[in-house]
Design a protein around this motif. Structure first.
Motif, PDB file in Angstrom:
ATOM      1  N   ALA A 145      42.935  50.200  43.872  1.00 14.80           N
ATOM      2  CA  ALA A 145      44.099  49.328  43.703  1.00 14.80           C
ATOM      3  C   ALA A 145      45.214  49.975  42.889  1.00 14.80           C
ATOM      4  O   ALA A 145      46.344  49.471  42.872  1.00 14.80           O
ATOM      5  CB  ALA A 145      43.682  48.007  43.055  1.00 14.80           C
ATOM      6  N   ILE A 146      44.930  51.089  42.221  1.00 19.19           N
ATOM      7  CA  ILE A 146      45.966  51.802  41.477  1.00 19.19           C
ATOM      8  C   ILE A 146      46.854  52.551  42.468  1.00 19.19           C
ATOM      9  O   ILE A 146      46.370  53.259  43.350  1.00 19.19           O
ATOM     10  CB  ILE A 146      45.343  52.789  40.472  1.00 19.19           C
TER      11      ILE A 146
ATOM     12  N   ASN B 194      42.141  50.521  33.448  1.00 16.24           N
ATOM     13  CA  ASN B 194      40.823  50.167  32.915  1.00 16.24           C
ATOM     14  C   ASN B 194      39.704  50.649  33.826  1.00 16.24           C
ATOM     15  O   ASN B 194      39.841  50.661  35.053  1.00 16.24           O
ATOM     16  CB  ASN B 194      40.713  48.650  32.733  1.00 16.24           C
ATOM     17  N   ALA B 195      38.563  50.987  33.202  1.00 20.28           N
ATOM     18  CA  ALA B 195      37.423  51.518  33.953  1.00 20.28           C
ATOM     19  C   ALA B 195      36.614  50.422  34.631  1.00 20.28           C
ATOM     20  O   ALA B 195      35.799  50.716  35.502  1.00 20.28           O
ATOM     21  CB  ALA B 195      36.532  52.335  33.029  1.00 20.28           C
ATOM     22  N   GLY B 196      36.795  49.195  34.234  1.00 15.10           N
ATOM     23  CA  GLY B 196      36.098  48.101  34.879  1.00 15.10           C
ATOM     24  C   GLY B 196      35.709  47.021  33.870  1.00 15.10           C
ATOM     25  O   GLY B 196      35.217  47.365  32.804  1.00 15.10           O
ATOM     26  N   PRO B 197      35.931  45.735  34.244  1.00 12.69           N
ATOM     27  CA  PRO B 197      36.593  45.316  35.465  1.00 12.69           C
ATOM     28  C   PRO B 197      37.972  45.966  35.590  1.00 12.69           C
ATOM     29  O   PRO B 197      38.683  46.138  34.611  1.00 12.69           O
ATOM     30  CB  PRO B 197      36.700  43.805  35.336  1.00 12.69           C
ATOM     31  N   ALA B 198      38.290  46.315  36.825  1.00 11.33           N
ATOM     32  CA  ALA B 198      39.470  47.130  37.076  1.00 11.33           C
ATOM     33  C   ALA B 198      40.547  46.334  37.800  1.00 11.33           C
ATOM     34  O   ALA B 198      40.382  45.150  38.107  1.00 11.33           O
ATOM     35  CB  ALA B 198      39.068  48.349  37.895  1.00 11.33           C
ATOM     36  N   ALA B 199      41.642  47.035  38.071  1.00 13.01           N
ATOM     37  CA  ALA B 199      42.784  46.402  38.745  1.00 13.01           C
ATOM     38  C   ALA B 199      42.409  45.905  40.132  1.00 13.01           C
ATOM     39  O   ALA B 199      41.598  46.514  40.829  1.00 13.01           O
ATOM     40  CB  ALA B 199      43.932  47.405  38.840  1.00 13.01           C
TER      41      ALA B 199
ATOM     42  N   LYS C 143      46.510  60.795  44.374  1.00  8.18           N
ATOM     43  CA  LYS C 143      46.642  60.284  43.001  1.00  8.18           C
ATOM     44  C   LYS C 143      45.927  61.195  42.012  1.00  8.18           C
ATOM     45  O   LYS C 143      46.476  61.574  40.965  1.00  8.18           O
ATOM     46  CB  LYS C 143      46.066  58.867  42.914  1.00  8.18           C
ATOM     47  N   ALA C 144      44.676  61.542  42.339  1.00  9.77           N
ATOM     48  CA  ALA C 144      43.889  62.379  41.437  1.00  9.77           C
ATOM     49  C   ALA C 144      44.516  63.757  41.284  1.00  9.77           C
ATOM     50  O   ALA C 144      44.599  64.302  40.169  1.00  9.77           O
ATOM     51  CB  ALA C 144      42.454  62.500  41.952  1.00  9.77           C
TER      52      ALA C 144
END
Length: 361
Positions: free
Chosen positions: A340-341, A8-13, A270-271
């Motif tokens: 956090a991802i 999710n883009a926000g609120p996010a993990a 990650k990216a």
């Protein structure tokens, strides 16, 4: 519990370790017999959390001593109004970099308070790339320059910032603060909603050079005055106690994981993994953002047609991937890979994307 990958883009993990600690302390905060949800913001327990959280942020970002750290409410949207309310005086001009949706919203609010000049824009490119920051022509009487470091909707992010100017530089870093190292001294004010990399929604961090506070008029309502909040150490009125407490835990988590530099290396890996999946797909997937402007935080992409994207979203949800639908203003697909991802979650997404391609190419 059901296991999901939260993009999710926000609120996010939030980091699982932080969620676990919240669970453990929700009924009894550090032996007080009280929940964090019910302690007084005037108590010594919250005073400690407030001061410690400010210091943690200063340490992690190497914030110079001539800056104040504030915890405010209202998200970045309130900052869109507070910035011009505090610094755009009659006879001066606010210079804005128009890089996308969020910069556009900041511009619209500023225009309600005074004159605004767009000194760089990528609107003609549909905001798929970022406007250049060199050779800006600032109008006479510029009160400040405002930019948005990361645009979550198009998935663009500044890799570098401008050389220091003779006027204050203000940045909205809501979606990439603490995701990479920056030199805070290049900026006069940074603001960031917490709900991407810092914690939950409900608190906004403002980092402001103390000298800038001297420019604020006494006619501004106290609740909207940065100087008032700085003088009261963010305790002018009841603060978002629970949100600040969670920010405290997240900052400690970042500190324990190599600090901002450690998190940055993780984020780049990650990216790179997901962008390589997109670029190596023989055009089955294609990125939305210009390659030189791609964000480390929000990877935006599409498939060849709308029906296929609908099927992608349906199957991804069945496989435990949450939040891959793009913003309503841009459509298509988006993976938000905030701090956090984990790399493993990004690897799982990459493998799902490759499997989906094999079946539907």
């Amino acid at each position: 519990m059901k296991t999901v990958h939260n993009f999710n883009a926000g609120p996010a993990a939030l980091p699982p370790e932080v969620l676990q600690q919240i669970q453990e302390e929700i009924l009894d905060l550090q032996g007080t017999g009280l929940s964090i949800l019910e302690i007084s913001h005037r108590s010594k327990e919250y005073e400690k959390i407030n001061g410690e959280t400010q210091q943690l942020l200063k340490d992690l970002l190497n914030i110079p001593h001539e800056y104040e750290v504030l915890f405010l409410q209202g998200g970045a949207s309130t900052q869109f109004a507070m910035v011009p309310m505090n610094f755009l005086k009659s006879g001066s001009v606010a210079s804005y970099i128009h890089s996308g949706t969020w910069a556009g919203k900041a511009i619209a609010e500023a225009r309600k308070f005074g004159e605004v000049a767009i000194v760089a824009s990528s609107e003609k490119d549909h905001f798929k790339k970022l406007p250049a920051l060199d050779n800006l022509k600032l109008p006479s009487g510029t009160a400040y320059i405002h930019l948005t470091s990361n645009e979550t909707i198009a998935g663009t992010q500044y890799k570098y910032f401008m050389e220091p100017q003779d006027v204050p530089l203000i940045a909205d870093m809501s979606s990439d603060i603490l995701s990479r190292t920056i030199d805070v001294s290049d900026f006069d004010l940074i603001y960031a909603g917490a709900q991407k990399n810092l914690g939950p929604s409900g608190v906004t961090v403002v980092i402001v050079r103390s000298e800038l506070l001297k420019r604020i008029s006494t006619t501004i309502p106290d609740i909207m005055n940065y100087r008032i909040h700085a003088d009261s150490r963010s305790l002018y009125h009841t603060p978002p106690v629970f949100a600040v407490y969670i920010v405290n835990l997240v900052l400690k988590w970042i500190q324990a994981n190599g600090g901002v530099r450690g998190v940055e290396l993780w984020n780049r890996a990650k990216a790179d993994l997901i962008y390589r999946t997109i670029d190596g797909s023989d055009n089955f997937y294609s990125g939305l953002a210009d390659r030189d402007s791609r964000s480390l935080m929000n990877v935006t992409f599409r498939t060849s047609n709308e029906e296929l994207e609908k099927h992608f979203l349906l199957e991804s949800e069945r496989n435990g991937f949450v939040g891959l639908r793009g913003h309503r203003e841009a459509g298509h697909l988006r993976a938000s890979i905030y701090n956090a991802i984990t790399y493993d979650q990004c690897k799982a997404l990459s493998e799902f994307m490759k499997d989906f391609q094999k079946r539907f190419a």
